[in-house]
Write an enzyme that holds these catalytic residues in place. Sequence first.
Site, PDB file in Angstrom:
ATOM      1  CD  GLU A 126      -2.196   1.641   2.614  1.00 16.89           C
ATOM      2  OE1 GLU A 126      -1.980   2.844   2.859  1.00 16.89           O
ATOM      3  OE2 GLU A 126      -2.638   0.845   3.450  1.00 16.89           O
TER       4      GLU A 126
ATOM      5  CB  CYS B 146      -3.016   5.498   3.814  1.00 18.16           C
ATOM      6  SG  CYS B 146      -3.907   4.408   4.942  1.00 18.16           S
TER       7      CYS B 146
END
Length: 525
Positions: free
Chosen positions: A267, A304
């Site tokens: 990620e 994020c």
Amino acid sequence: MERTLSIHSIIAGAPVAGSGEEISAVAAFDGAPLEPAYRATSPEEFERAASAAADAFDVYRATDHETRAAFLERIADAIEARGAEITERGVVETGLPAARLENERGRTTGQLRLFAAVLREGSWAGARIDRALPDRAPAPRPDLRRRLVPLGPVAVFGASNFPLAFSTAGGDTASALAAGCPVIVKAHQGHPGVASLIGDAIAEAVEASGLPGGVFSQVFGSGRDIGQRLVADPRIGAVGFTGSRAGGLSLVRTAQQRPVPIPVYAEMSSINPVVVLPAAVEADGGAIAAGYVDSLTLGSGQFCTNPGILVVPRSAAGDELLGRVAELVRGRTGQTMLTPGIHSAFREGVDARRSADTAIVGEGAPGEGPHAPAPIVFEADAASFGDALADEVFGAAGLVLRYDSAEQLHGLVAGLEGQLTATVFAAEADHEVARGLLPVLERRVGRILFNGWPTGVEVTWTMVHGGPFPATSDSRSTSVGAAAIERFLRPVAYQNVPAGLLPEVVRDDNPWGVPQRVDGGIVLP
């Protein structure tokens, strides 16, 4: 029980002081060195960890689902027993407030228990049976059975922004252990004390569960050194990573250059667009502005899923929304960022935005200490959005893009890179425009939200925390939620294998009690 903090590697379940380079932990507030210092894991210690993981694999993968479920629950219990110490050290190392760390600890133990439930439910095993058809013409069909098996030892890289939920005992570790894979964690250097405390909790659970020590190790050192060594090691079967695009792509390259390439589930970066449609601005612009500033500045913007761009129509109502954003941002004070290095990167990103074709909507005040920058929001025309503005700025730096028409909005969304999330604010009168955007968003993101904010990721059976590149290196997976276990499994089929030799999950008597798909139909235990 009060413990004395010792920052150490864990090699095959046992604490090891480390004999590599000495490294100082630092306080997030001012970068001051913290005691105790720690040492990087040496090549010899790394070799022991990798060898032990390989040796433990066949033993651990053969454990039944109840053994692994109880193991995950023991980890959760051991983390909770260390809760006060984890919070105390975490506040100093990360600058995060105690309440945030306590909430994150609950999420961490919650996802461990979720994967225990996943194991007991059983569909993770992917059990399928097609019974033999010996009389079928023109040719008989053999007996065919299929299940999912673990990939092998998994390398997990701790994340800077989630010292608990995405680090030593985070979702990558929990899902890999649930799948039957030993784990070697590369601890994040921003919170080595927290990593040691959590690592001890896992090692305690390994021992209490009667498992081989090689089921869990944790190593310290730089990503360029021990991190690359981990990914290149032929005994590692997969990688879980949360961090920067540069870091993730470096690991992907290493994994693909191996004689036997392995999957890297990285990620990486996302700017998580929030699209505000015209009727929604008219109906609730003030509330949208307030929610945006709250989401943007939460945790100093170090999520994020932080809403990096807000896309607002060019209208009187849009102007009012922007004015409210300016007013609210000017009233906000910066918070200490996770590490001095993250603060430095944030300043560089903000300076690049200042140099681009933007205007400042509003800027808050710096917080206490040298690493608590002021939150800031920029404005630009949607037509000028391009490479100079598309990079993620990790922190509380927002960008408002103004659009003139539904066609321009559609083109903007279609031109975005892959993202973790996209949000649409729409009133009922906006639904026709929203309907046209949905297929475009599906090609660009992993999670689509309506009339909400992307910060805050529920750990559930349904959640997707992933997305097309460069949000992640593999858009078919999620790093959060029950489906995260699928990353570390692969299918194996068994043809005409004698009943007494079949794995339990594909036997006719189904001793593990898992759901099976038999001749195309689901059979529940």
